[in-house]
Design an enzyme around this catalytic site. Structure first.
Site, PDB file in Angstrom:
ATOM      1  N   HIS A 140      36.235  43.321  38.210  1.00  0.00           N
ATOM      2  CA  HIS A 140      35.369  44.190  39.018  1.00  0.00           C
ATOM      3  C   HIS A 140      33.988  43.571  39.210  1.00  0.00           C
ATOM      4  O   HIS A 140      33.361  43.759  40.253  1.00  0.00           O
ATOM      5  CB  HIS A 140      35.198  45.561  38.365  1.00  0.00           C
ATOM      6  CG  HIS A 140      36.306  46.513  38.664  1.00  0.00           C
ATOM      7  ND1 HIS A 140      36.642  46.909  39.945  1.00  0.00           N
ATOM      8  CD2 HIS A 140      37.160  47.167  37.835  1.00  0.00           C
ATOM      9  CE1 HIS A 140      37.654  47.761  39.887  1.00  0.00           C
ATOM     10  NE2 HIS A 140      37.991  47.934  38.625  1.00  0.00           N
TER      11      HIS A 140
ATOM     12  N   HIS B 148      40.463  43.160  33.446  1.00  0.00           N
ATOM     13  CA  HIS B 148      40.447  44.063  34.595  1.00  0.00           C
ATOM     14  C   HIS B 148      38.997  44.419  34.960  1.00  0.00           C
ATOM     15  O   HIS B 148      38.596  44.338  36.121  1.00  0.00           O
ATOM     16  CB  HIS B 148      41.258  45.318  34.271  1.00  0.00           C
ATOM     17  CG  HIS B 148      41.277  46.336  35.361  1.00  0.00           C
ATOM     18  ND1 HIS B 148      42.421  46.644  36.066  1.00  0.00           N
ATOM     19  CD2 HIS B 148      40.301  47.149  35.869  1.00  0.00           C
ATOM     20  CE1 HIS B 148      42.145  47.585  36.967  1.00  0.00           C
ATOM     21  NE2 HIS B 148      40.868  47.915  36.849  1.00  0.00           N
ATOM     22  N   GLU B 149      38.204  44.775  33.943  1.00  0.00           N
ATOM     23  CA  GLU B 149      36.800  45.137  34.194  1.00  0.00           C
ATOM     24  C   GLU B 149      35.998  43.919  34.614  1.00  0.00           C
ATOM     25  O   GLU B 149      35.130  44.009  35.494  1.00  0.00           O
ATOM     26  CB  GLU B 149      36.183  45.807  32.962  1.00  0.00           C
ATOM     27  CG  GLU B 149      36.863  47.094  32.541  1.00  0.00           C
ATOM     28  CD  GLU B 149      37.139  48.056  33.686  1.00  0.00           C
ATOM     29  OE1 GLU B 149      36.249  48.255  34.549  1.00  0.00           O
ATOM     30  OE2 GLU B 149      38.252  48.611  33.741  1.00  0.00           O
TER      31      GLU B 149
ATOM     32  N   CYS C 167      43.729  51.884  38.599  1.00  0.00           N
ATOM     33  CA  CYS C 167      42.282  51.737  38.664  1.00  0.00           C
ATOM     34  C   CYS C 167      41.680  53.033  39.164  1.00  0.00           C
ATOM     35  O   CYS C 167      42.210  53.650  40.098  1.00  0.00           O
ATOM     36  CB  CYS C 167      41.942  50.582  39.605  1.00  0.00           C
ATOM     37  SG  CYS C 167      40.177  50.275  39.786  1.00  0.00           S
TER      38      CYS C 167
END
Length: 186
Positions: free
Chosen positions: A160, A156-157, A113
């Site tokens: 966030h 993954h995004e 990341c």
């Protein structure tokens, strides 16, 4: 242009907060942020430019990673064949995962990341396939079905935007534990 010094680092509370939905029409500043996040990905994937600007390569960048607690992310997954267009290249506004497969998938090399400066070994198990609803910068709705690596990148995004970092998914008792029917990618 976004540089590495502009990337929010692990430990900043914005990375652990649930990002706020954006409303349409987006402001010029919000649109510009989306374009700048995509520009970072494009430049970071060009070896010469990445070296020139001292950028770490990325395939995704979420607004919290540039200090904005809003639900926007840029994703740029290149094709293995560099002469082909990217597999998935979009600026996602207010993305929602509508469905997800039971089958899991993880990157065989683990995840990294831009906001996490240390290497955190271990498998990050995610869903191998997802159905994603998102809006573009002009407010047009899109639905995409993604699998394998592009699905992992988007998840993954998406994490966030919910205050979750990739290493939160690693089994600390057995970092490289496999799952029944899970697929290792890469």
């Amino acid at each position: 242009m976004i540089l590495m010094d502009d990337i929010t680092r692990d430990g900043n509370p914005v990375l652990r907060s649930r990002a706020q939905e954006l409303t349409f029409p987006l402001s010029d500043a919000e649109k510009e942020m989306g374009h700048k996040m995509m520009e970072y990905l494009e430049v970071s994937q060009d070896e010469k430019l990445a070296e020139k600007y001292h950028l770490r390569a990325g395939v995704g960048l979420a607004a919290p990673q540039v200090g904005s607690s809003t639900r926007m992310a840029a994703v740029l997954v290149p094709d293995d064949d560099e002469t082909q267009p990217p597999v998935f290249k979009e600026i996602l506004v207010n993305p929602t995962i509508l469905t997800e497969s039971v089958q899991g998938a993880a990157l065989s090399m683990g995840e990294g990341c831009l906001s996490v400066d240390k290497d955190v070994p271990g498998y990050v198990w995610r869903h191998n396939r997802i159905k994603l609803r998102w809006y573009d910068l002009d407010g047009n709705k899109h639905i995409s079905r993604l699998k394998d690596y592009p699905a992992i990148v988007v998840q993954h995004e998406f994490d966030h935007l919910n205050g979750v970092l990739f290493y939160d998914h690693i089994n600390l008792d057995d970092r490289f534990k496999t799952t029944d029917g899970g697929v290792l990618i890469g």
